[in-house]
Scaffold this motif. Structure first.
Motif, PDB file in Angstrom:
ATOM      1  N   PHE A 198       0.830  -1.203   0.000  1.00 58.12           N
ATOM      2  CA  PHE A 198       0.000   0.000   0.000  1.00 58.12           C
ATOM      3  C   PHE A 198       0.865   1.253   0.000  1.00 58.12           C
ATOM      4  N   ALA A 199       1.924   1.261   0.799  1.00 55.07           N
ATOM      5  CA  ALA A 199       2.794   2.431   0.851  1.00 55.07           C
ATOM      6  C   ALA A 199       3.402   2.714  -0.517  1.00 55.07           C
ATOM      7  N   ALA A 200       3.701   1.660  -1.280  1.00 55.36           N
ATOM      8  CA  ALA A 200       4.346   1.823  -2.578  1.00 55.36           C
ATOM      9  C   ALA A 200       3.369   2.151  -3.699  1.00 55.36           C
ATOM     10  N   THR A 201       2.112   1.701  -3.573  1.00 57.68           N
ATOM     11  CA  THR A 201       1.171   1.815  -4.690  1.00 57.68           C
ATOM     12  C   THR A 201      -0.070   2.640  -4.372  1.00 57.68           C
ATOM     13  N   GLY A 202      -0.401   2.782  -3.093  1.00 58.58           N
ATOM     14  CA  GLY A 202      -1.645   3.433  -2.718  1.00 58.58           C
ATOM     15  C   GLY A 202      -2.843   2.510  -2.777  1.00 58.58           C
ATOM     16  N   ARG A 203      -2.604   1.194  -2.944  1.00 58.40           N
ATOM     17  CA  ARG A 203      -3.688   0.217  -3.047  1.00 58.40           C
ATOM     18  C   ARG A 203      -3.406  -0.979  -2.147  1.00 58.40           C
ATOM     19  N   ALA A 204      -4.481  -1.563  -1.598  1.00 56.86           N
ATOM     20  CA  ALA A 204      -4.341  -2.840  -0.909  1.00 56.86           C
ATOM     21  C   ALA A 204      -4.181  -3.927  -1.964  1.00 56.86           C
ATOM     22  N   PRO A 205      -3.250  -4.863  -1.797  1.00 55.24           N
ATOM     23  CA  PRO A 205      -2.956  -5.823  -2.872  1.00 55.24           C
ATOM     24  C   PRO A 205      -4.106  -6.743  -3.233  1.00 55.24           C
ATOM     25  N   PHE A 206      -5.058  -6.955  -2.315  1.00 53.79           N
ATOM     26  CA  PHE A 206      -6.225  -7.780  -2.620  1.00 53.79           C
ATOM     27  C   PHE A 206      -7.527  -6.985  -2.473  1.00 53.79           C
ATOM     28  N   GLY A 207      -7.440  -5.653  -2.412  1.00 47.89           N
ATOM     29  CA  GLY A 207      -8.623  -4.840  -2.221  1.00 47.89           C
ATOM     30  C   GLY A 207      -9.051  -4.808  -0.764  1.00 47.89           C
ATOM     31  N   THR A 208     -10.115  -4.058  -0.486  1.00 49.50           N
ATOM     32  CA  THR A 208     -10.614  -3.929   0.891  1.00 49.50           C
ATOM     33  C   THR A 208     -12.132  -4.090   0.906  1.00 49.50           C
ATOM     34  N   ASP A 209     -12.632  -5.097   0.223  1.00 55.51           N
ATOM     35  CA  ASP A 209     -14.075  -5.246   0.050  1.00 55.51           C
ATOM     36  C   ASP A 209     -14.747  -6.148   1.074  1.00 55.51           C
TER      37      ASP A 209
END
Length: 297
Positions: A198-209
């Motif tokens: 997340f720190a590197a991309t701004g995204r959770a690697p599997f989403g947050t659904d």
């Protein structure tokens, strides 16, 4: 007092005091409980969390809480905010950790976007080292999220200590097995990989659904690591492996990363501009024409 924590006002139903602490305002509200800015009798700031009632109602919670607090209080690590006080016998159990000033990883990314590669490497190494210290004490850290890592004056610090099964708002950051009460040091490594990605991309690697959706993606898909520095992609992918047994341990990972935490990678070589490519092409064409004329003569 040291630096004043940022807060929102207390609301109806918030206690004015908890144990020896005076509450000044709310710092955060999450699935685990409400965290308040609190001060003790000496004017020292602390982050005090009062656990939600639904967690307290789970059979065995208080004993697990007391056991885990005892383990974590033994940890001596520059990367972990120490527990200052706790009370598992209170109507609503609570714990207080030292207040660490600074933005969280979540807030930093929300404000400035993904962190630069050098900062991500430093973050990865320091979180791994902090988890290694926690695991060496026989404890686990089951609710590591971007909101629980503060970029303090002396480096990243884990501040989101939890003593129960992960809350629903942790989906995407913790191993789905945490939601059924399975905790282990290798399960913690899933959170390490999620937070660093997340720190590197701004995204959770599997989403947050939600826990079920994240669990399905974890078992049946690949993590989204586009934008992760190349030298961290392998360790993060290993930490996110479906089987906890296939993940690296924190101590080994911290050793492996310690040499690469400080220096950022050299900048990629600049590609020639389009104008320069056209000019070079023209020169080559002229040379070929002159060579052909010489042969004809």
């Amino acid at each position: 007092m040291n630096e004043t924590p940022p807060t929102t006002p207390l609301v109806a139903g918030d206690p004015p005091r908890v144990g020896p602490y005076l509450l000044h305002g709310r710092m955060n509200t999450g699935g685990s409980g409400v965290t308040y800015a609190a001060s003790d009798g000496h004017g020292r700031w602390a982050a005090l969390t009062v656990v939600r009632e639904e967690h307290v109602a789970v059979p065995g919670f208080r004993s697990r809480f007391a056991h885990h607090v005892g383990l974590v209080r033994k940890v001596r690590s520059p990367g972990l905010a120490p527990i200052l006080a706790a009370d598992q016998s209170a109507p609503r159990p609570w714990f207080a950790t030292a207040y660490v000033p600074g933005p969280t990883v979540r807030d930093m990314v929300a404000t400035h976007g993904p962190m630069p590669g050098g900062q991500v490497r430093d973050l990865a190494a320091r979180i791994a080292a902090a988890l290694a210290d926690v695991h060496a004490a026989g404890a686990v850290y089951p609710n590591l999220t971007p909101a629980g890592v503060v970029l303090g004056p002396d480096g990243p610090v884990l501040t989101g200590f939890e003593a129960h099964v992960a809350a629903a708002d942790s989906a995407g950051w913790v191993d789905p097995e945490c939601f059924v009460g399975r905790l282990s040091s290798r399960i913690d490594m899933f959170s390490w990989g999620s937070v660093v990605a997340f720190a590197a991309t701004g995204r959770a690697p599997f989403g947050t659904d939600g826990p079920d959706t994240v669990a399905h993606r974890h078992e049946n898909g690949r993590p989204d690591l586009f934008g992760v520095p190349r030298d961290l992609a392998g360790p993060i992918a290993a930490a996110l492996a479906p089987s906890a047994d296939d993940r690296p341990d924190a101590a080994g990972l911290a050793r492996a990363l310690s040499g690469s935490a400080a220096p950022p990678p050299p900048p990629a070589p600049r590609r020639p501009s389009a104008g320069l490519l056209v000019a070079l092409g023209a020169v080559v064409l002229v040379v070929l024409i002159l060579a052909a004329l010489a042969l004809a003569l």
